[in-house]
Design a protein around this motif. Structure first.
Motif, PDB file in Angstrom:
ATOM      1  N   CYS A  95       0.827  -1.202   0.000  1.00  0.00           N
ATOM      2  CA  CYS A  95       0.000   0.000   0.000  1.00  0.00           C
ATOM      3  C   CYS A  95       0.867   1.259   0.000  1.00  0.00           C
ATOM      4  N   ARG A  96       0.240   2.383  -0.254  1.00  0.00           N
ATOM      5  CA  ARG A  96       0.933   3.657  -0.109  1.00  0.00           C
ATOM      6  C   ARG A  96       1.148   3.928   1.386  1.00  0.00           C
ATOM      7  N   THR A  97       2.024   4.845   1.702  1.00  0.00           N
ATOM      8  CA  THR A  97       2.357   5.104   3.108  1.00  0.00           C
ATOM      9  C   THR A  97       1.972   6.503   3.573  1.00  0.00           C
ATOM     10  N   ASP A  98       1.366   7.320   2.709  1.00  0.00           N
ATOM     11  CA  ASP A  98       1.042   8.684   3.122  1.00  0.00           C
ATOM     12  C   ASP A  98      -0.001   8.736   4.231  1.00  0.00           C
ATOM     13  N   TRP A  99      -0.856   7.719   4.340  1.00  0.00           N
ATOM     14  CA  TRP A  99      -1.887   7.695   5.377  1.00  0.00           C
ATOM     15  C   TRP A  99      -1.305   7.638   6.780  1.00  0.00           C
ATOM     16  N   LEU A 100      -0.049   7.234   6.892  1.00  0.00           N
ATOM     17  CA  LEU A 100       0.561   7.095   8.209  1.00  0.00           C
ATOM     18  C   LEU A 100       0.729   8.431   8.920  1.00  0.00           C
TER      19      LEU A 100
END
Length: 286
Positions: A95-100
Motif C-alpha cells: 500500500c501507499r504510506t502517506d496515510w501514516l
C-alpha cells in the motif's frame, strides 16, 4: 484489564500470489468486501468504547488489509485512543504510506513481509525507509526458503541498522544445521522459528490475557484452537478468561508460540510483542 486481541475478519483477498503461502487466496466479491468492512467497523467501535480496559490489537488478515481504506482508517483512529497501548497489522507493504501521517507513531506499528518475486526490491526498500523516516515502528521479514537467502542478505545490508529483520521458517521445510546457521546469522532469533514448539499441557497466555476474534465477534483463545470462549460483543467471553494449558501437541506459528509461558519471548520482545520487535533492537533505535 490488559487485553491483547488478534483480529481476523473475513477478508481473504490479496494482491500477491505467493506460491509458498499456506492460505488459499481468493478475490473477494464486492459483497464480501462490504461484509469485511462492516465487521471491522463493528470491532473498531467496540474497541473505541472499551475504555475500562487497556487494549493491544494485532490485525492478522488472511489477505492484505492495508490496500483497503477501512483498515488504514481503523489503524489510524485506534492509534489515537488513550486506552490502546499498541495497534499493529501484518502487511506486505504494497500500500501507499502517506496515510501514516494521520496515525500516532507512538502507538501504531507494522509487521512487514518482503515477498521476492511479488514486488520490485527497490520499491519495497523505499517504503521501509519511508517508515523509518516517519518514525513508524516496524519489523521486516522474509520466509526462509533457499531461494530467498540472497534477497534476505541484501535486505539486511540495505535496511537501517535499527530495523529488526526476522526470518520465518518455511512451512514443511527442513533446515540442516548449516542452512539454519545461514538464517541465524541474519536473525539471531531464527532458532525459535526453526522447529515447532511442544505445547501440549503447557501454560499459555492465550485464553487469559490474549484472545482471537473473528468477524462475527466469536472469541477463541487463539487462531489455532477452534473451541469458542463466547462473543466479544455481548461480553460472554469475559467469564471464560482464565489461565489454561494448550490443548494442541505443538505450536509452530510466531503469533501463537510467542504467548507460551514456557518460552522467554515476552522478555525478548518486551514492548514489541505484536509488531515483533525485540527489546534490544527497540533500545538501539531509541
Amino acid at each position: 484489564m490488559d487485553l491483547t486481541l488478534l483480529y481476523r475478519g473475513p477478508l481473504a483477498s490479496c494482491d500477491y500470489d505467493c506460491p509458498y503461502c499456506p492460505f488459499a487466496k481468493r478475490r473477494d466479491t464486492p459483497a464480501q468486501l462490504r461484509a469485511d468492512r462492516q465487521a471491522l467497523d463493528r470491532f473498531t467501535t467496540w474497541a473505541t468504547h472499551q475504555t475500562d480496559d487497556t487494549l493491544s490489537i494485532l490485525f492478522t488478515p488472511w489477505g492484505e488489509g492495508l490496500v483497503r481504506s477501512w483498515y488504514r482508517r481503523a489503524l489510524a483512529d485506534l492509534s489515537h485512543l488513550p486506552h490502546v497501548r499498541r495497534v499493529a497489522i501484518q502487511t506486505n507493504l504494497s500500500c501507499r504510506t502517506d496515510w501514516l501521517t494521520e496515525a500516532d507513531p507512538a502507538t501504531l506499528a507494522l509487521w512487514c513481509t518482503y515477498h521476492p518475486g511479488q514486488t520490485p526490491y527497490d520499491r519495497f526498500l523505499t517504503k521501509c525507509r519511508d517508515l523509518a523516516a516517519k518514525g513508524i515502528r516496524h519489523s521486516v521479514g522474509v520466509v526462509g526458503l533457499p531461494d530467498h537467502l540472497d534477497h534476505a542478505r541484501r535486505l539486511r545490508a540495505d535496511l537501517p541498522g535499527h530495523v529488526y529483520l526476522w526470518i520465518n521458517a518455511a512451512e514443511g521445510h527442513t533446515y540442516d544445521d548449516a542452512s539454519a546457521a545461514d538464517w541465524t546469522a541474519l536473525d539471531p532469533l531464527f532458532p525459535y522459528s526453526r522447529h515447532p514448539h511442544r505445547s501440549a499441557g503447557l501454560p499459555c497466555r492465550t485464553g487469559e490475557s490474549v484472545i482471537s476474534v473473528d468477524g462475527e465477534g466469536t472469541v477463541r483463545r487463539c487462531h489455532f484452537v477452534k473451541a469458542e470462549l463466547g462473543n466479544l460483543y455481548d461480553g460472554s467471553y469475559r467469564e471464560a478468561l482464565k489461565p489454561r494449558a494448550c490443548p494442541l501437541a505443538a505450536c509452530d506459528c510466531h503469533i501463537g508460540y510467542v504467548h507460551l509461558e514456557t518460552l522467554p519471548l515476552y522478555d525478548v520482545f518486551a514492548g514489541g510483542v505484536l509488531e515483533r520487535i525485540p527489546t534490544a533492537v527497540a533500545r538501539a533505535a531509541g
